[in-house]
Design an enzyme around this catalytic site. Structure first.
Site, short mmCIF file in Angstrom:
data_model
loop_
_atom_site.label_atom_id
_atom_site.label_comp_id
_atom_site.label_asym_id
_atom_site.label_seq_id
_atom_site.Cartn_x
_atom_site.Cartn_y
_atom_site.Cartn_z
N GLU A 117 0.85 -1.19 0.00
CA GLU A 117 0.00 0.00 0.00
C GLU A 117 0.89 1.23 0.00
OE1 GLU A 117 -3.01 -0.03 3.01
OE2 GLU A 117 -4.25 -1.43 1.87
N HIS A 233 -8.95 10.86 2.48
CA HIS A 233 -8.62 9.78 1.54
C HIS A 233 -8.79 10.30 0.12
CE1 HIS A 233 -8.42 5.94 -0.46
NE2 HIS A 233 -8.01 5.41 0.67
N ARG A 279 -0.92 9.68 1.39
CA ARG A 279 -2.32 10.06 1.15
C ARG A 279 -2.56 11.56 1.08
NH1 ARG A 279 -5.74 5.70 4.71
NH2 ARG A 279 -5.36 4.04 3.23
N HIS A 340 -11.43 10.87 6.10
CA HIS A 340 -11.32 9.42 6.25
C HIS A 340 -10.87 8.98 7.64
CE1 HIS A 340 -10.79 5.32 5.11
NE2 HIS A 340 -9.48 5.34 5.25
N ARG A 375 -1.46 9.17 9.14
CA ARG A 375 -1.44 7.73 9.39
C ARG A 375 -0.90 6.97 8.18
NH1 ARG A 375 -6.11 3.56 8.52
NH2 ARG A 375 -6.50 5.02 6.85
C1 LIG Z 1 -14.22 2.81 4.60
C2 LIG Z 1 -13.07 2.62 5.53
C3 LIG Z 1 -12.02 1.78 5.19
C4 LIG Z 1 -10.94 1.61 6.05
N1 LIG Z 1 -9.94 0.74 5.71
C5 LIG Z 1 -8.95 0.50 6.60
C6 LIG Z 1 -7.97 -0.49 6.34
O1 LIG Z 1 -7.98 -1.15 5.31
N2 LIG Z 1 -6.99 -0.69 7.27
C7 LIG Z 1 -6.93 0.01 8.44
O2 LIG Z 1 -6.03 -0.22 9.24
N3 LIG Z 1 -7.87 0.95 8.70
C8 LIG Z 1 -8.87 1.19 7.83
N4 LIG Z 1 -9.82 2.13 8.13
C9 LIG Z 1 -9.78 2.79 9.43
C10 LIG Z 1 -10.23 1.80 10.49
O3 LIG Z 1 -11.29 1.04 9.98
C11 LIG Z 1 -10.69 2.51 11.74
O4 LIG Z 1 -9.74 3.43 12.17
C12 LIG Z 1 -10.89 1.51 12.86
O5 LIG Z 1 -11.67 0.44 12.40
C13 LIG Z 1 -11.57 2.17 14.03
O6 LIG Z 1 -11.95 1.16 14.92
P1 LIG Z 1 -12.57 1.53 16.32
O7 LIG Z 1 -12.84 0.25 17.00
O8 LIG Z 1 -11.75 2.54 16.97
O9 LIG Z 1 -13.97 2.26 15.95
P2 LIG Z 1 -15.22 1.74 15.13
O10 LIG Z 1 -14.92 0.51 14.39
O11 LIG Z 1 -15.76 2.89 14.39
O12 LIG Z 1 -16.27 1.36 16.27
C14 LIG Z 1 -16.86 2.37 17.05
C15 LIG Z 1 -17.85 1.71 18.00
O13 LIG Z 1 -18.23 2.65 19.00
C16 LIG Z 1 -19.63 2.66 19.15
N5 LIG Z 1 -19.99 4.00 19.65
C17 LIG Z 1 -19.61 5.20 19.17
N6 LIG Z 1 -20.12 6.19 19.94
C18 LIG Z 1 -20.84 5.60 20.92
C19 LIG Z 1 -21.63 6.08 22.01
N7 LIG Z 1 -21.78 7.39 22.25
N8 LIG Z 1 -22.24 5.18 22.81
C20 LIG Z 1 -22.12 3.85 22.57
N9 LIG Z 1 -21.39 3.33 21.55
C21 LIG Z 1 -20.76 4.20 20.74
C22 LIG Z 1 -20.17 2.32 17.78
O14 LIG Z 1 -21.49 1.83 17.88
C23 LIG Z 1 -19.15 1.25 17.35
O15 LIG Z 1 -19.51 0.02 17.93
C24 LIG Z 1 -10.90 2.31 7.27
C25 LIG Z 1 -11.96 3.15 7.62
C26 LIG Z 1 -13.04 3.31 6.76
C27 LIG Z 1 -14.16 4.21 7.16
#
Ligand SMILES: Cc1cc2nc3c(=O)[nH]c(=O)nc-3n(C[C@H](O)[C@H](O)[C@H](O)COP(=O)(O)OP(=O)(O)OC[C@H]3O[C@@H](n4cnc5c(N)ncnc54)[C@H](O)[C@@H]3O)c2cc1C
Length: 550
Positions: A117, A233, A279, A340, A375
């Site tokens: 990547e 992105h 990026r 993103h 990042r």
């Molecule tokens: C389209 C896309 C593609 C991506 N591709 C990649 C990739 O290939 N590789 C990579 O490393 N990263 C990638 N990323 C980034 C990565 O996916 C995210 O940074 C990472 O998944 C974030 O994970 P997280 O567990 O912190 O949050 P999330 O996966 O967003 O989970 C957040 C959780 O918090 C809960 N929540 C939020 N607020 C509240 C509240 N007030 N009360 C109760 N629950 C709440 C939600 O319901 C959810 O369950 C991508 C992101 C996107 C959007």
């Protein structure tokens, strides 16, 4: 199906069920009573949308040193070296743990398959076709549901943190659930609420990415860091009526070309690495090119990639494009940049501790120091897993005032704001943020946006019951006449949070008088050594950290 009961007391309460929250919950000591709340169904998260993969230096021609080097390069001088070393050195162990749990990454024969990547100097991105996030979180979710010590509570919205009045330690959260606002006590609270891309009109993030963790931690007085750094992105699908679906960087890694309306690979005008430059460079190249040509989008041409590779590696992109009437075997995809990934967040240490005792943060809501100003692709899922794993060592605070009873207050439905009022404020905010704090920023525009956002905040504060909810006293149990109030209350809370993070991003962007990584100022277009510092924020104070060594 009956809904799970929310208890009044947990040893550890995890807020968020993406990769970070699920993995943290799994790693917490098994003798703790763990609650895991998410505002949506367990399966919905940005993690579920992650396409490209997860980075780990496991190839024979790769090394942790190279991964560290690439991460530091992408971070443009603002990474914390210790945090990066920690991330990279834990990576292979965490991948092993995911494989042991049952995550099925793609393989070449028996070996894990690795792709390249942007800004990675080696092939080091593990993937499961182009739905890597889903492959990871579906297994983590299954494993969590098998754990008797973890209670999962979907459709529960965390509104605020509950601090102990004398010690200032975090002792729980207030939660909107099943027609009530309740105060849930926990000896440790772990925020894993994800990013805040929804603050911008154009974003690849799901609707749930409203920066709730950062907003509620800020109101509780937690130390925040580097909020001006947002990654845009370069290639989100741009077609009328379609969402800004992300077209993964991996397609450029596999050979796709970024071209303008004349079919020219214009990215080489801006950087010698062309479409595989970091990026922010590619996003700005597209932004500048669009401004210069007044075109609405550029094109991503996948035709240089063999048909079988597209079918095998990018079935999801193929399917989504087909759905929107684009045949990627015969025509390029119309794309433009979109918000993103949020590099900034709640400041944490290597054990995922925040500045508030008893409060932890993991995943995109945290600022661990691994991403710096920008990042490196596929390091964020890795960060969720590596820093989530640190919760295995969590030590609980003693419980104080356990016997406090909740005082009941009845609230009538008429007192809630209308959803349309909330949506109108959020729509104005997102447009304002995209125009003023998007890919290209300047003091004049940012200052005007701060004033405009303050007006939106005032409008919000005039809405029915807003002052009541904003000043809710800890321990007050609010009972609504109908459970449907949950939806409105969540929308209200998300709007409040979006306004909060919008203001924090604008002020941080004004504060940093230079350009670096995901923060570009047209009035300070150079990187400055005097700004090789973190932006630190607490309450109403913004200041620079000590200089970060090279
Ligand atoms: C389209 C896309 C593609 C991506 N591709 C990649 C990739 O290939 N590789 C990579 O490393 N990263 C990638 N990323 C980034 C990565 O996916 C995210 O940074 C990472 O998944 C974030 O994970 P997280 O567990 O912190 O949050 P999330 O996966 O967003 O989970 C957040 C959780 O918090 C809960 N929540 C939020 N607020 C509240 C509240 N007030 N009360 C109760 N629950 C709440 C939600 O319901 C959810 O369950 C991508 C992101 C996107 C959007």
């Amino acid at each position: 199906m009956s809904q799970p009961q929310l208890s009044d007391l947990y040893d550890a309460l995890v807020v968020g069920a993406g990769a970070a929250g699920l993995y943290a919950a799994l790693c917490l000591p098994r003798h703790y009573r763990v609650g895991l709340i998410s505002k949506d169904a367990l399966a919905l998260s940005a993690s579920d949308w992650a396409q490209g993969g997860i980075a780990a230096a496991i190839a024979p021609e790769d090394s942790p040193e190279l991964h560290i080097h690439d991460t530091l390069q992408a971070g443009a001088g603002l990474c914390d070296r210790e945090a990066v070393e920690f991330l990279v050195c834990q990576a292979s162990q965490c991948i092993e743990s995911l494989v042991d749990l049952g995550v099925e990454f793609d393989r070449h024969g028996t070996q894990l398959a690795l792709t390249l990547e942007a800004a990675h100097s080696r092939r080091r991105v593990l993937h499961a076709a182009d739905t890597t996030g889903r492959a990871v979180v579906s297994i983590l979710g299954e494993r969590v549901l098998q754990c008797p010590h973890i209670t999962t509570i979907p459709a529960a919205f965390a509104l605020s943190l509950w601090l102990h009045p004398y010690t200032g330690a975090c002792q729980g959260v207030s939660v909107a659930y099943q027609g009530q606002i309740r105060w849930i006590r926990a000896r440790a609270v772990i925020l894993a609420t994800g990013g805040g891309g929804q603050v911008f009109a154009q974003t690849t993030n799901p609707a749930l990415s409203t920066g709730d963790g950062v907003a509620i931690a800020y109101r509780a007085g937690a130390l925040l860091r580097d909020l001006e750094f947002f990654q845009f992105h370069p290639t989100a699908l741009t077609k009328t009526g379609a969402p800004h679906f992300l077209i993964s960087e991996a397609v450029r890694g596999e050979g796709a070309h970024l071209v303008d309306a004349q079919g020219r690979r214009f990215a080489f005008d801006y950087h010698p690495q062309g479409e595989l430059a970091p990026r922010d460079v590619v996003s700005r190249a597209i932004f500048s090119h669009l401004q210069a040509t007044a075109a609405p989008h550029v094109w991503l041409d996948l035709r240089p990639i063999p048909r079988e590779t597209i079918q095998k590696r990018f079935p999801n992109i193929l399917q989504v494009c087909q759905h929107w009437g684009i045949d990627i075997f015969s025509e390029p995809i119309s794309v433009a940049p979109a918000a993103h990934y949020w590099m900034g967040g709640i400041a944490t240490d290597l054990q995922s501790r925040t500045s508030i005792p008893g409060l932890y943060a993991v995943g995109e809501t945290a600022s661990t120091g691994v991403h710096g100003a920008n990042r490196l692709a596929s390091n964020s899922l890795l960060e969720c897993i590596v820093f989530g794993a640190q919760l295995a060592h969590l030590e609980l605070l003693p419980v104080l005032d356990e016997g406090t009873t909740q005082q009941k207050v009845e609230v009538m439905l008429e007192a809630l704001p209308a959803p349309e009022q909330l949506e109108a404020i959020a729509t104005s905010l997102k447009a304002l943020m995209w125009q003023s704090a998007g890919i290209c920023r300047s003091a004049e525009v940012l200052q005007a946006a701060i004033a405009e956002l303050s007006e939106l905040q005032q409008e919000f504060e005039q809405l029915p019951s807003t002052q009541f909810f904003q000043n809710l006293q800890p321990g007050t149990l609010v009972q609504f006449p109908f459970p449907e109030c949950d939806r409105t209350l969540r929308l209200w809370g998300e709007t409040w949070n979006l306004l909060e993070i919008g203001q924090l991003i604008l002020k941080s962007a004004v504060f940093r008088q230079e350009s670096r990584g995901g923060h570009y100022r047209s009035d300070f277009s150079q990187t400055s050594t005097t700004w090789q510092t973190h932006t630190l924020i607490q309450n109403d104070r913004w200041w620079q950290s000590v200089p970060i060594p090279d």
